[in-house]
Motif scaffolding. Structure first.
Motif, short mmCIF file in Angstrom:
data_model
loop_
_atom_site.label_atom_id
_atom_site.label_comp_id
_atom_site.label_asym_id
_atom_site.label_seq_id
_atom_site.Cartn_x
_atom_site.Cartn_y
_atom_site.Cartn_z
N LEU A 1 3.07 -35.48 66.35
CA LEU A 1 2.42 -34.61 67.32
C LEU A 1 1.78 -35.39 68.46
N ASP A 2 1.38 -36.64 68.20
CA ASP A 2 0.82 -37.46 69.27
C ASP A 2 1.88 -37.71 70.34
N ALA A 3 3.10 -38.03 69.89
CA ALA A 3 4.20 -38.32 70.81
C ALA A 3 4.99 -37.08 71.18
N GLN A 4 4.81 -35.99 70.40
CA GLN A 4 5.59 -34.75 70.57
C GLN A 4 7.08 -35.03 70.50
N ARG A 5 7.46 -35.80 69.46
CA ARG A 5 8.87 -36.18 69.29
C ARG A 5 9.26 -36.07 67.82
N LEU A 6 10.54 -35.82 67.60
CA LEU A 6 11.08 -35.76 66.25
C LEU A 6 11.14 -37.16 65.66
N VAL A 7 10.72 -37.29 64.41
CA VAL A 7 10.87 -38.53 63.65
C VAL A 7 11.80 -38.24 62.48
N VAL A 8 12.85 -39.04 62.34
CA VAL A 8 13.79 -38.89 61.23
C VAL A 8 13.48 -39.96 60.19
N TRP A 9 13.32 -39.51 58.94
CA TRP A 9 12.96 -40.40 57.84
C TRP A 9 14.15 -40.60 56.92
N ASN A 10 14.45 -41.86 56.60
CA ASN A 10 15.52 -42.22 55.67
C ASN A 10 14.90 -42.20 54.27
N MET A 11 14.98 -41.04 53.61
CA MET A 11 14.26 -40.85 52.36
C MET A 11 14.83 -41.69 51.22
N GLY A 12 16.14 -41.94 51.25
CA GLY A 12 16.73 -42.80 50.24
C GLY A 12 16.26 -44.24 50.37
N ALA A 13 16.07 -44.69 51.60
CA ALA A 13 15.55 -46.05 51.83
C ALA A 13 14.13 -46.16 51.31
N ILE A 14 13.33 -45.11 51.49
CA ILE A 14 11.97 -45.10 50.95
C ILE A 14 12.01 -45.16 49.43
N ALA A 15 12.88 -44.33 48.84
CA ALA A 15 12.99 -44.30 47.38
C ALA A 15 13.48 -45.63 46.82
N SER A 16 14.29 -46.35 47.59
CA SER A 16 14.88 -47.63 47.13
C SER A 16 14.00 -48.83 47.43
N SER A 17 12.91 -48.61 48.15
CA SER A 17 12.11 -49.74 48.65
C SER A 17 11.39 -50.53 47.57
N GLY A 18 11.11 -49.89 46.44
CA GLY A 18 10.34 -50.56 45.40
C GLY A 18 8.87 -50.68 45.73
N HIS A 19 8.47 -50.10 46.84
CA HIS A 19 7.07 -50.18 47.26
C HIS A 19 6.22 -49.26 46.37
N PRO A 20 5.03 -49.73 45.96
CA PRO A 20 4.19 -48.90 45.09
C PRO A 20 3.75 -47.58 45.73
N GLY A 21 3.80 -47.51 47.06
CA GLY A 21 3.40 -46.28 47.74
C GLY A 21 4.56 -45.38 48.12
N ALA A 22 5.77 -45.70 47.62
CA ALA A 22 6.97 -44.95 48.02
C ALA A 22 6.90 -43.49 47.61
N LEU A 23 6.50 -43.22 46.39
CA LEU A 23 6.46 -41.84 45.91
C LEU A 23 5.45 -41.02 46.70
N GLU A 24 4.28 -41.58 46.96
CA GLU A 24 3.26 -40.86 47.72
C GLU A 24 3.74 -40.58 49.14
N LEU A 25 4.40 -41.56 49.78
CA LEU A 25 4.90 -41.36 51.13
C LEU A 25 5.99 -40.30 51.14
N PHE A 26 6.88 -40.34 50.15
CA PHE A 26 7.96 -39.36 50.04
C PHE A 26 7.37 -37.95 50.01
N ARG A 27 6.38 -37.74 49.17
CA ARG A 27 5.73 -36.43 49.06
C ARG A 27 5.03 -36.03 50.35
#
Length: 401
Positions: free
Chosen positions: A208-234
């Motif tokens: 909303l700050d930029a008023q632009r669409l952001v596309v998220w690669n959800m599989g890349a988030i799920a595959s990242s192994g990052h401890p915050g991946a699940l929270e970010l996904f949700r």
């Protein structure tokens, strides 16, 4: 005497309004991302998992090449005998139940393909991860959409809360809790596995700050192994379905210039109602990079979780009725523009275009925004239409070839 009492009442009311307005000045504070960092901000520990939806992304282009390599390693040949199937889910609120019915009926008919790419916006972002995985997950989202009610989605804020600074009309905490229950670690790992096989899941939010669409690669988030991946996904799923003013925005922390800032993300439907790859990636460039000569058949199935035509209905003389009708009209018009935009891309790239939507003759009997009985009617209608062979439209609305 009567005039005096009326003046006193008016003065008292004005004083109360001024007091409330003074309270409303106490807005929640932010550590907003500065404009000069807008193009370089990343999710800490997960670089390249998102991109602006209205321009080419080198990160997503590299991921496209990777996805094709992964597919070929799994036996996909990218020649004329292969087919790539894509599914795009739009916004539409409770009409998402119709899309779930179509999915489940399609699966029961034995003709539902495995999708190489799935995209989702708004209510479509709640359906997309389940459609991406298919099987038991199709059934799970179908059951969910036919068992919820408005209280499972939102809690209305009091007038006092709104007037004293709460920047939304309803709290979507119930929806957040529901997402937390249904999106678990097991599902995240299943999405990561599908991602490793070359399949992709993209969800859209609006910065909303930029008023632009952001596309998220959800599989890349799920595959990242990052401890915050699940929270970010949700959080992304919640943001994509958070219509501003109606629901609170999702604040997402980003790393830029060595500091942590926040971005305000809301319903992807503020930017687009349904999306494809657009300018984000270049298919021909990826083919050249991998020396692929053949061209597989590509099909896109678009599910517009709404009606393409609206029924005539008298609008009440109230700010909420007028505003609601106006917003519905705006999003409907935007959706038709998006359907034409996608059609143009498919004609350019030789892709088979298939469009589905809630039938024009369906008359809602909902008594609340998410009425269980109406959700069940929508689901059953979608299921019945799909199990007997869904009648996909080959052109966008009102188009005559």
């Amino acid at each position: 005497m009567i005039l005096h009492r009326n003046k006193s009442l008016i003065c008292s009311s004005l004083i109360i309004i001024l007091v409330l307005l003074s309270f409303s000045c106490a807005k929640p504070t932010r550590n907003a991302l500065p404009k000069n960092y807008a193009d370089e901000a990343e999710i800490a520990g997960m670089p390249g998992v998102r991109a602006w939806g209205d321009e080419h992304s080198e990160a997503f282009q590299e991921d496209l090449v990777l996805s094709m390599q992964q597919s070929m390693a799994a036996g996909y040949k990218y020649d004329g005998d292969d087919t790539i199937d894509i599914m795009a889910f739009s916004g539409g609120g409770s009409f998402g139940a119709f899309a779930c019915g179509v999915l489940n009926g399609w699966d029961a008919a034995g003709t539902r393909p495995t999708f190489k790419l799935v995209t989702g916006i708004s209510t479509g972002s709640l359906i997309a991860p389940f459609a991406f995985l298919g099987g038991k997950y199709d059934q799970k989202i179908g059951q969910l959409y036919t068992s919820i009610n408005t209280n499972n989605i939102m809690e209305k804020e009091s007038l006092w809360s709104i007037m004293t600074g709460t920047p939304y009309a309803a709290d979507n905490a119930p929806l957040a809790s529901m997402i937390e229950r249904i999106i678990d670690e097991e599902m995240l790992q299943d999405i990561a596995k599908a991602h490793s096989e070359g399949r992709r899941l993209f969800l859209g939010t609006t910065n909303l700050d930029a008023q632009r669409l952001v596309v998220w690669n959800m599989g890349a988030i799920a595959s990242s192994g990052h401890p915050g991946a699940l929270e970010l996904f949700r959080r992304i799923m919640l943001a994509s379905a958070a219509m501003p003013v109606a629901f609170p925005p999702s604040m997402i922390e980003v790393d830029a210039g060595g500091s942590i800032y926040d971005e305000m993300h809301v319903d992807g439907g503020v930017s687009v109602e349904v999306f494809f790859y657009g300018d984000l990636i270049d298919i021909d460039q990826a083919h050249e990079a991998l020396n692929i000569k053949g061209m597989p058949k590509v099909r896109i199935f678009i599910m517009r979780s709404a009606q393409l035509k609206h029924h005539y209905k008298e609008v009440e003389m109230s700010i909420f009725s007028i505003a609601g009708k106006a917003v519905t009209g705006l999003t409907s018009s935007q959706a038709i523009g998006d359907l034409y935009r996608i059609y143009t891309i498919t004609q350019r790239d030789g892709i088979d275009y298939n469009l589905g939507s809630v039938p024009a003759d369906y008359v809602s009997q909902a008594k609340e925004p998410f009425d269980p009985d109406d959700l069940k009617r929508l689901y059953d209608l979608g299921y019945k239409m799909a199990i007997s062979g869904y009648p996909w439209e080959k052109y966008p609305p009102h188009f005559k070839p």
